[in-house]
Write a protein that holds these residues in place. Structure first.
Motif, PDB file in Angstrom:
ATOM      1  N   PRO A 147       0.845  -1.201   0.000  1.00 17.09           N
ATOM      2  CA  PRO A 147       0.000   0.000   0.000  1.00 17.09           C
ATOM      3  C   PRO A 147       0.879   1.248   0.000  1.00 17.09           C
ATOM      4  O   PRO A 147       2.044   1.193   0.402  1.00 17.09           O
ATOM      5  N   GLU A 148       0.322   2.326  -0.465  1.00 22.21           N
ATOM      6  CA  GLU A 148       1.053   3.590  -0.421  1.00 22.21           C
ATOM      7  C   GLU A 148       1.357   3.913   1.034  1.00 22.21           C
ATOM      8  O   GLU A 148       0.463   3.833   1.887  1.00 22.21           O
ATOM      9  N   PRO A 149       2.596   4.275   1.344  1.00 23.82           N
ATOM     10  CA  PRO A 149       2.905   4.628   2.736  1.00 23.82           C
ATOM     11  C   PRO A 149       2.061   5.829   3.161  1.00 23.82           C
ATOM     12  O   PRO A 149       1.989   6.826   2.451  1.00 23.82           O
ATOM     13  N   SER A 150       1.388   5.680   4.286  1.00 25.37           N
ATOM     14  CA  SER A 150       0.542   6.783   4.726  1.00 25.37           C
ATOM     15  C   SER A 150       0.973   7.329   6.075  1.00 25.37           C
ATOM     16  O   SER A 150       0.718   8.477   6.377  1.00 25.37           O
ATOM     17  N   ALA A 151       1.622   6.515   6.893  1.00 27.31           N
ATOM     18  CA  ALA A 151       2.059   6.990   8.206  1.00 27.31           C
ATOM     19  C   ALA A 151       3.428   7.654   8.087  1.00 27.31           C
ATOM     20  O   ALA A 151       4.279   7.221   7.318  1.00 27.31           O
ATOM     21  N   GLN A 152       3.615   8.704   8.844  1.00 25.21           N
ATOM     22  CA  GLN A 152       4.906   9.392   8.946  1.00 25.21           C
ATOM     23  C   GLN A 152       5.558   8.977  10.262  1.00 25.21           C
ATOM     24  O   GLN A 152       4.878   8.523  11.185  1.00 25.21           O
ATOM     25  N   PHE A 153       6.848   9.178  10.367  1.00 26.59           N
ATOM     26  CA  PHE A 153       7.547   8.736  11.567  1.00 26.59           C
ATOM     27  C   PHE A 153       7.113   9.494  12.819  1.00 26.59           C
ATOM     28  O   PHE A 153       7.360   9.048  13.930  1.00 26.59           O
ATOM     29  N   THR A 154       6.399  10.598  12.653  1.00 24.66           N
ATOM     30  CA  THR A 154       5.891  11.335  13.813  1.00 24.66           C
ATOM     31  C   THR A 154       4.487  10.871  14.228  1.00 24.66           C
ATOM     32  O   THR A 154       4.003  11.262  15.288  1.00 24.66           O
ATOM     33  N   ASP A 155       3.837  10.044  13.404  1.00 21.85           N
ATOM     34  CA  ASP A 155       2.477   9.564  13.699  1.00 21.85           C
ATOM     35  C   ASP A 155       2.503   8.483  14.784  1.00 21.85           C
ATOM     36  O   ASP A 155       3.546   7.902  15.094  1.00 21.85           O
ATOM     37  N   LEU A 156       1.330   8.179  15.274  1.00 23.71           N
ATOM     38  CA  LEU A 156       1.144   7.161  16.303  1.00 23.71           C
ATOM     39  C   LEU A 156       1.376   5.772  15.718  1.00 23.71           C
ATOM     40  O   LEU A 156       0.835   5.431  14.662  1.00 23.71           O
ATOM     41  N   ALA A 157       2.200   4.955  16.407  1.00 23.39           N
ATOM     42  CA  ALA A 157       2.459   3.575  15.981  1.00 23.39           C
ATOM     43  C   ALA A 157       1.678   2.586  16.834  1.00 23.39           C
ATOM     44  O   ALA A 157       1.136   1.619  16.322  1.00 23.39           O
ATOM     45  N   TYR A 158       1.646   2.817  18.146  1.00 23.63           N
ATOM     46  CA  TYR A 158       0.878   1.924  19.014  1.00 23.63           C
ATOM     47  C   TYR A 158       0.527   2.599  20.322  1.00 23.63           C
ATOM     48  O   TYR A 158       1.118   3.610  20.700  1.00 23.63           O
ATOM     49  N   VAL A 159      -0.464   2.025  20.977  1.00 26.33           N
ATOM     50  CA  VAL A 159      -0.893   2.461  22.295  1.00 26.33           C
ATOM     51  C   VAL A 159      -0.817   1.246  23.193  1.00 26.33           C
ATOM     52  O   VAL A 159      -1.367   0.193  22.870  1.00 26.33           O
ATOM     53  N   ILE A 160      -0.114   1.387  24.304  1.00 30.14           N
ATOM     54  CA  ILE A 160      -0.014   0.287  25.251  1.00 30.14           C
ATOM     55  C   ILE A 160      -0.538   0.769  26.598  1.00 30.14           C
ATOM     56  O   ILE A 160      -0.236   1.883  27.020  1.00 30.14           O
ATOM     57  N   TYR A 161      -1.366  -0.053  27.204  1.00 30.52           N
ATOM     58  CA  TYR A 161      -1.975   0.320  28.471  1.00 30.52           C
ATOM     59  C   TYR A 161      -1.059   0.006  29.638  1.00 30.52           C
ATOM     60  O   TYR A 161      -0.404  -1.041  29.667  1.00 30.52           O
ATOM     61  N   THR A 162      -1.005   0.952  30.594  1.00 30.33           N
ATOM     62  CA  THR A 162      -0.224   0.756  31.811  1.00 30.33           C
ATOM     63  C   THR A 162      -0.882  -0.322  32.665  1.00 30.33           C
ATOM     64  O   THR A 162      -2.014  -0.727  32.407  1.00 30.33           O
ATOM     65  N   SER A 163      -0.188  -0.740  33.684  1.00 28.21           N
ATOM     66  CA  SER A 163      -0.706  -1.798  34.558  1.00 28.21           C
ATOM     67  C   SER A 163      -1.890  -1.329  35.389  1.00 28.21           C
ATOM     68  O   SER A 163      -2.677  -2.131  35.860  1.00 28.21           O
ATOM     69  N   GLY A 164      -2.000  -0.036  35.585  1.00 26.78           N
ATOM     70  CA  GLY A 164      -3.088   0.477  36.409  1.00 26.78           C
ATOM     71  C   GLY A 164      -2.786   0.400  37.889  1.00 26.78           C
ATOM     72  O   GLY A 164      -3.691   0.478  38.719  1.00 26.78           O
ATOM     73  N   SER A 165      -1.526   0.262  38.246  1.00 25.27           N
ATOM     74  CA  SER A 165      -1.148   0.102  39.653  1.00 25.27           C
ATOM     75  C   SER A 165      -1.480   1.329  40.496  1.00 25.27           C
ATOM     76  O   SER A 165      -1.609   1.230  41.709  1.00 25.27           O
ATOM     77  N   THR A 166      -1.650   2.490  39.857  1.00 23.31           N
ATOM     78  CA  THR A 166      -1.995   3.701  40.596  1.00 23.31           C
ATOM     79  C   THR A 166      -3.459   4.084  40.402  1.00 23.31           C
ATOM     80  O   THR A 166      -3.847   5.201  40.687  1.00 23.31           O
ATOM     81  N   GLY A 167      -4.249   3.164  39.914  1.00 24.07           N
ATOM     82  CA  GLY A 167      -5.663   3.434  39.639  1.00 24.07           C
ATOM     83  C   GLY A 167      -6.060   2.741  38.359  1.00 24.07           C
ATOM     84  O   GLY A 167      -5.656   1.616  38.112  1.00 24.07           O
ATOM     85  N   GLN A 168      -6.829   3.409  37.510  1.00 25.43           N
ATOM     86  CA  GLN A 168      -7.238   2.836  36.233  1.00 25.43           C
ATOM     87  C   GLN A 168      -6.054   2.792  35.268  1.00 25.43           C
ATOM     88  O   GLN A 168      -5.244   3.718  35.235  1.00 25.43           O
ATOM     89  N   PRO A 169      -5.966   1.742  34.449  1.00 21.73           N
ATOM     90  CA  PRO A 169      -4.930   1.712  33.405  1.00 21.73           C
ATOM     91  C   PRO A 169      -5.109   2.881  32.438  1.00 21.73           C
ATOM     92  O   PRO A 169      -6.220   3.342  32.211  1.00 21.73           O
TER      93      PRO A 169
END
Length: 183
Positions: A147-169
């Motif tokens: 596919p035509e490259p659409s993401a730039q190196f400044t765009d979002l690659a992934y979101v990872i959730y924290t453990s939530g040890s201080t409340g909600q993840p």
């Protein structure tokens, strides 16, 4: 030990995989037990998924959930999301159902990629679901080209959730440049 390595800082991981697939298509890209995938096969399957995701509206910074067992298919899924321009959100299938439900409800990904046997364990209301195993026929009908490259190196690659040890993840957002630095 010297761990410094020069690398192209203005590229995305998926672009580097495509370059490697073009340079060494028959080389082994993945080995997991008895399963192997060449760079050609990895790139082809990721491209097909990417084209389907783009048709469903995935573009840069669009969140796509992925809940799969560790396997070559998981790598195909991650690479396909990145090639579509989207950002992946990993969902560990071993997490408790309440945590998975919270993450899906909180992040509201446009699409969720999973395997058929896990679909019933996930709260998917309002989310398009693609099962890489049971939707294989649909995927096989997609375009195999890059596919035509659409993401730039400044765009979002992934979101990872924290453990939530201080409340909600909470979802921590990682850019393509940070992912490249990690890889």
């Amino acid at each position: 030990m010297d761990t410094d390595k020069e690398y192209p800082r203005n590229r995305c991981v998926q672009e580097l995989v495509t370059i490697q697939a073009n340079a060494t298509p028959g080389a082994m890209a993945l080995v997991a037990g008895a399963q192997t995938l060449s760079y050609r096969e990895l790139n082809r399957r990721a491209n097909q998924l990417a084209h389907l995701l783009q048709a469903l509206g995935v573009q840069p910074d669009t969140l796509v959930g992925i809940c799969m067992e560790r396997s070559p298919e998981l790598v195909v899924g991650l690479l396909g999301i990145l090639k579509a321009g989207g950002a992946y959100m990993p969902l560990d299938p071993d997490y408790p159902p309440d945590r998975l439900s919270f993450m899906l409800k909180d992040a509201r990904p446009l699409v969720l990629i999973t395997q058929h046997q896990m679909r019933t364990r996930l709260l998917t209301e309002g989310t398009r679901v693609i099962c890489l195993d049971s939707d294989a026929m649909l995927l096989s009908q997609q375009n195999e080209s890059n596919p035509e490259p659409s993401a730039q190196f400044t765009d979002l690659a992934y979101v990872i959730y924290t453990s939530g040890s201080t409340g909600q993840p909470k979802g921590a957002q990682i850019s393509h440049s940070n992912l490249l630095n990690l890889v």
